[in-house]
Write a protein that holds these residues in place. Structure first.
Motif, PDB file in Angstrom:
ATOM      1  N   ALA B 192       0.835  -1.197   0.000  1.00 47.38           N
ATOM      2  CA  ALA B 192       0.000   0.000   0.000  1.00 47.38           C
ATOM      3  C   ALA B 192       0.875   1.255   0.000  1.00 47.38           C
ATOM      4  O   ALA B 192       0.685   2.174  -0.803  1.00 47.38           O
ATOM      5  CB  ALA B 192      -0.912  -0.013   1.227  1.00 47.38           C
ATOM      6  N   ARG B 193       1.846   1.274   0.877  1.00 47.65           N
ATOM      7  CA  ARG B 193       2.653   2.475   1.054  1.00 47.65           C
ATOM      8  C   ARG B 193       3.422   2.831  -0.213  1.00 47.65           C
ATOM      9  O   ARG B 193       3.417   3.978  -0.659  1.00 47.65           O
ATOM     10  CB  ARG B 193       3.614   2.232   2.219  1.00 47.65           C
ATOM     11  CG  ARG B 193       4.467   3.421   2.469  1.00 47.65           C
ATOM     12  CD  ARG B 193       5.251   3.272   3.734  1.00 47.65           C
ATOM     13  NE  ARG B 193       6.150   4.413   3.839  1.00 47.65           N
ATOM     14  CZ  ARG B 193       6.849   4.691   4.910  1.00 47.65           C
ATOM     15  NH1 ARG B 193       6.757   3.921   5.953  1.00 47.65           N
ATOM     16  NH2 ARG B 193       7.638   5.734   4.932  1.00 47.65           N
ATOM     17  N   THR B 194       4.100   1.820  -0.786  1.00 45.49           N
ATOM     18  CA  THR B 194       4.926   2.095  -1.954  1.00 45.49           C
ATOM     19  C   THR B 194       4.077   2.565  -3.132  1.00 45.49           C
ATOM     20  O   THR B 194       4.439   3.519  -3.830  1.00 45.49           O
ATOM     21  CB  THR B 194       5.728   0.842  -2.340  1.00 45.49           C
ATOM     22  OG1 THR B 194       6.452   0.412  -1.202  1.00 45.49           O
ATOM     23  CG2 THR B 194       6.673   1.130  -3.483  1.00 45.49           C
ATOM     24  N   ASN B 195       2.921   1.911  -3.329  1.00 50.51           N
ATOM     25  CA  ASN B 195       2.075   2.307  -4.451  1.00 50.51           C
ATOM     26  C   ASN B 195       1.525   3.713  -4.270  1.00 50.51           C
ATOM     27  O   ASN B 195       1.471   4.501  -5.211  1.00 50.51           O
ATOM     28  CB  ASN B 195       0.935   1.302  -4.637  1.00 50.51           C
ATOM     29  CG  ASN B 195       1.384   0.108  -5.453  1.00 50.51           C
ATOM     30  OD1 ASN B 195       1.504   0.181  -6.667  1.00 50.51           O
ATOM     31  ND2 ASN B 195       1.685  -0.984  -4.766  1.00 50.51           N
ATOM     32  N   LEU B 196       1.122   4.027  -3.034  1.00 53.10           N
ATOM     33  CA  LEU B 196       0.584   5.372  -2.782  1.00 53.10           C
ATOM     34  C   LEU B 196       1.681   6.424  -2.942  1.00 53.10           C
ATOM     35  O   LEU B 196       1.457   7.487  -3.511  1.00 53.10           O
ATOM     36  CB  LEU B 196      -0.018   5.437  -1.375  1.00 53.10           C
ATOM     37  CG  LEU B 196      -1.301   4.620  -1.203  1.00 53.10           C
ATOM     38  CD1 LEU B 196      -1.731   4.601   0.254  1.00 53.10           C
ATOM     39  CD2 LEU B 196      -2.418   5.186  -2.078  1.00 53.10           C
ATOM     40  N   GLU B 197       2.861   6.110  -2.436  1.00 57.67           N
ATOM     41  CA  GLU B 197       3.969   7.051  -2.515  1.00 57.67           C
ATOM     42  C   GLU B 197       4.290   7.358  -3.979  1.00 57.67           C
ATOM     43  O   GLU B 197       4.510   8.500  -4.369  1.00 57.67           O
ATOM     44  CB  GLU B 197       5.182   6.434  -1.816  1.00 57.67           C
ATOM     45  CG  GLU B 197       6.119   7.456  -1.215  1.00 57.67           C
ATOM     46  CD  GLU B 197       7.239   6.810  -0.434  1.00 57.67           C
ATOM     47  OE1 GLU B 197       7.164   5.597  -0.138  1.00 57.67           O
ATOM     48  OE2 GLU B 197       8.221   7.508  -0.133  1.00 57.67           O
ATOM     49  N   LEU B 198       4.293   6.284  -4.765  1.00 57.98           N
ATOM     50  CA  LEU B 198       4.605   6.428  -6.182  1.00 57.98           C
ATOM     51  C   LEU B 198       3.554   7.286  -6.883  1.00 57.98           C
ATOM     52  O   LEU B 198       3.870   8.175  -7.675  1.00 57.98           O
ATOM     53  CB  LEU B 198       4.669   5.030  -6.812  1.00 57.98           C
ATOM     54  CG  LEU B 198       5.196   4.945  -8.221  1.00 57.98           C
ATOM     55  CD1 LEU B 198       6.664   5.322  -8.245  1.00 57.98           C
ATOM     56  CD2 LEU B 198       5.023   3.507  -8.749  1.00 57.98           C
ATOM     57  N   ALA B 199       2.274   7.018  -6.538  1.00 53.51           N
ATOM     58  CA  ALA B 199       1.194   7.755  -7.173  1.00 53.51           C
ATOM     59  C   ALA B 199       1.234   9.229  -6.774  1.00 53.51           C
ATOM     60  O   ALA B 199       0.942  10.115  -7.574  1.00 53.51           O
ATOM     61  CB  ALA B 199      -0.147   7.143  -6.788  1.00 53.51           C
ATOM     62  N   LEU B 200       1.610   9.478  -5.516  1.00 49.37           N
ATOM     63  CA  LEU B 200       1.649  10.864  -5.038  1.00 49.37           C
ATOM     64  C   LEU B 200       2.792  11.641  -5.668  1.00 49.37           C
ATOM     65  O   LEU B 200       2.751  12.868  -5.749  1.00 49.37           O
ATOM     66  CB  LEU B 200       1.780  10.889  -3.518  1.00 49.37           C
ATOM     67  CG  LEU B 200       0.510  10.482  -2.771  1.00 49.37           C
ATOM     68  CD1 LEU B 200       0.782  10.359  -1.292  1.00 49.37           C
ATOM     69  CD2 LEU B 200      -0.597  11.501  -3.030  1.00 49.37           C
ATOM     70  N   GLN B 201       3.829  10.933  -6.113  1.00 46.71           N
ATOM     71  CA  GLN B 201       4.949  11.612  -6.754  1.00 46.71           C
ATOM     72  C   GLN B 201       4.606  11.875  -8.218  1.00 46.71           C
ATOM     73  O   GLN B 201       5.250  11.355  -9.121  1.00 46.71           O
ATOM     74  CB  GLN B 201       6.216  10.760  -6.688  1.00 46.71           C
ATOM     75  CG  GLN B 201       6.915  10.802  -5.339  1.00 46.71           C
ATOM     76  CD  GLN B 201       8.049   9.817  -5.285  1.00 46.71           C
ATOM     77  OE1 GLN B 201       8.396   9.199  -6.282  1.00 46.71           O
ATOM     78  NE2 GLN B 201       8.631   9.653  -4.112  1.00 46.71           N
ATOM     79  N   GLY B 202       3.565  12.627  -8.418  1.00 48.06           N
ATOM     80  CA  GLY B 202       3.233  13.050  -9.767  1.00 48.06           C
ATOM     81  C   GLY B 202       2.738  11.954 -10.685  1.00 48.06           C
ATOM     82  O   GLY B 202       3.197  11.813 -11.819  1.00 48.06           O
ATOM     83  N   GLY B 203       1.804  11.141 -10.196  1.00 45.02           N
ATOM     84  CA  GLY B 203       1.177  10.182 -11.095  1.00 45.02           C
ATOM     85  C   GLY B 203      -0.029  10.820 -11.754  1.00 45.02           C
ATOM     86  O   GLY B 203      -0.575  11.798 -11.244  1.00 45.02           O
TER      87      GLY B 203
END
Lengths: 225, 385
Positions: B192-203
């Motif tokens: 959950a964390r990694t996917n959300l972090e990735l999405a928040l970084q300009g997805g």
């Protein structure tokens, strides 16, 4: 990137690709052992609990039997001291516990890859005044930033980490492009060409030599050209 | 007015024992000496003058009177006895003074030897205290290891040691459980964390939506695990109710609850339940049956049949069995299937791997067993109580 949690492995792969790394993702121990025999990876991120085996065995096998020795980062949910010690003793270079923050993973990846380079100062690689900041993704020559694409940046990072070595097109393809890249295109030649032109235009020096029949060499002492 | 505060040395059991010992010895000694004095005193009697009586006639009146006549010898004897008595008295007095002194010395000597003896007797207690003080939750490895004859102290030391053994096992078990549970929870957390972090970084929108869906799945997985972990924690409690439970009724009601989810997977859910009564914890037994049935429904091949049966075995024990026709288990998997956190390979929508471990625990807490035997292409899970 070896992890049986597909959603996690893909996300990490995507994040690292965004950072300019070429990443291949596999989900099982057998796949991991197979591809690491044929491809000389710079870094392997290894989960410890895989459906068909355990990461520590993979690590030991790579260390004992494989000709090419990659950096190994163990990425796992096991956090007891015993597990960490055992993992490092099995030949891992670093150990990161899930869940982790992406910036920390990036920093560890940078550190592990920097260990191969003899030109590293902190997060920066520096050769004859040409500075490459692996963390900030900037290339600077005499206070002026050189504008590079992500691929050119990755290529330059690889060149500077292994300066003065000759790399064949195949080697560059393996280290800078992922397994999905088509080995028959001239993408390597084109990217090397544009990188060389941009560096020469910005610095007035020749950094990349073509070694006929062998490949390319990034030199530590560039000549005016 | 508060209690008088004793100095700290006076608060030890060693001091009190020594004092009590000294007081008893003193009292016995004092009584003995007092007795001796009283007896000796009673034997000292004032001498009596023996006079001879004579009848004397008055020559003038002719009257007869009686007179005592003391002879000189008699007077001398009495004088001598008086001197003797006086000497005895003085000796007795001097003896009394020295007896008091002796009593004082006796008191001190009794206190001293009491101090020494109680110190010797309490030595094992002190060593046990030292060991107990060194023991913490993270270091239960120390033992008293008393040697010597099999006496009360040795018994106490050994009892203490065996209690530590049991505590250590329980602590280890707990530690392993926590380590395993945290491992199981960290994986979905990382997803959950990694996917959300990735999405928040300009997805872009699509990427954010994908990340949200993945995080949602991970959260669902985690909440399932938390439920199982809480169940497991509850299952570590002792059987809290001993009531009469009809396993047949119980099986039928569990099957009723699962009809809908069985239908969703196109499964036939059959029940063959004799009325069989057992004594136990109704909720726990129901939980065991639920875990077995939900496992079978989750894993059985589509359009197959899952059979739940309750019967009395030949030896009179009650059996609840859940049988499926696939996918079956290898012998190696059969030995590990009841282990905590064990997961089958490539299972869809997996849990924490606690379901069957809980079943086994419940069966054992009822003095029974849980086992799995191959049945055709599938497996037969049996609880025997």
């Amino acid at each position: 990137m070896v992890d049986d949690e597909a959603d996690l492995a893909e996300a990490i792969g995507k994040a690292l690709r965004r950072e300019g790394y070429a990443v291949d993702v596999v989900h099982t121990a057998s796949e991991a052992l197979e591809i690491t025999v044929y491809t000389p990876y710079d870094l392997i991120s290894l989960d410890l609990t895989l459906p068909d085996g355990d990461g520590r065995t993979i690590c030991r096998t790579i260390r004992a039997e494989h000709e090419h020795q990659p950096r190994i980062l163990m990425l796992t949910a096991r956090d007891d001291i015993e597990e960490r010690v055992a993992g490092l003793d099995d030949g891992a270079d670093d150990y990161l516990v899930k869940p982790f923050a992406l910036p920390e993973l990036f920093a560890r990846v940078r550190t592990l890859l920097r260990r191969d380079a003899d030109v590293a100062i902190g997060a920066e690689l520096e050769i004859a005044g040409l500075r490459l900041d692996t963390a900030a993704h900037r290339v600077v020559w005499k206070e002026a930033e050189i504008d590079l694409t992500a691929k050119e940046f990755s290529l330059l990072r690889f060149f500077m980490t292994n300066a003065d070595d000759v790399h064949s097109q195949e080697q560059l393809l393996e280290h800078v492009w992922d397994a999905a890249a088509d080995p028959f295109t001239n993408t390597v030649r084109v990217t090397v060409g544009t990188l060389r032109r941009k560096l020469t235009a910005a610095t007035g020096l020749q950094w990349i030599e073509t070694v006929i029949g062998a490949g390319y060499r990034f030199v530590k002492e560039p000549v005016p050209g | 007015m508060g209690r008088i505060r004793l100095p700290s040395f006076a608060e030890t059991i060693r001091f009190r024992l020594s004092l009590a010992f000294a007081v008893v010895v003193f009292a016995v000694g004092a009584a003995a000496i007092a007795g001796v004095f009283l007896y000796e005193n009673s034997t000292l009697v004032e001498p009596v003058i023996m006079a001879e009586k004579k009848i004397v006639r008055d020559l003038a009146t002719g009257e007869l009177t009686e007179v005592s006549v003391i002879f000189p010898e008699e007077s001398q004897r009495v004088m001598a006895e008086k001197v003797e008595l006086d000497a005895y008295r003085r000796a007795l007095n001097s003896l009394r003074t020295s007896s008091f002194l002796a009593l004082g010395i006796l008191f001190l000597a009794a206190f001293g030897s009491g101090w020494f003896l109680s110190g010797w007797a309490l030595k094992p207690v002190r060593s046990m205290t030292a060991v107990a003080q060194g023991i913490t939750g993270s270091d239960l490895g120390r033992r008293i290891g008393m040697t010597g004859p099999r006496d009360e102290m040795r018994d106490m030391g050994d009892t203490f040691d065996s209690m530590l053994d049991r505590l250590e096992v329980a602590f280890d078990d707990q530690r392993r459980f926590v380590a395993e549970a945290s491992h199981e929870l960290r994986n979905p957390l990382a997803v959950a964390r990694t996917n959300l972090e990735l999405a928040l970084q300009g997805g872009d929108d699509e990427e954010i939506r994908t990340a949200a869906a993945i995080a949602y799945d991970a959260a669902t997985r985690m909440s399932g695990m938390v439920d199982e972990l809480l169940d497991q924690a509850r299952e570590s409690l002792p059987v809290n109710a001993s009531e009469t439970v009809d396993l047949g009724d119980l099986a039928r009601s569990v099957v009723q609850d699962f009809r809908a989810s069985a239908r969703q997977r196109g499964l036939r859910l059959e029940v063959r339940a004799d009325p069989v009564e057992v004594t136990g914890d109704r909720l726990a037994l129901r939980r065991a049956a639920v875990n077995l049935v939900s496992n079978a429904i989750r894993l059985a091949p589509e359009h197959s049949t899952v059979t739940v049966s309750v019967a009395k075995a030949e030896d009179g024990r009650a059996q609840l069995a859940v049988e499926d026709v696939g996918p079956g288990l290898t012998p190696d998997q059969r030995t590990r299937v009841f282990d905590r956190f064990w997961q089958g390979e490539g299972q869809e929508g997996r849990g924490a791997g606690l379901g069957l471990a809980i079943v086994k625990r419940i069966a054992e807490r009822h003095g029974g067993t849980a086992e799995v035997v191959p049945a055709g292409d599938g497996s037969r899970f049996v609880i025997t109580i």
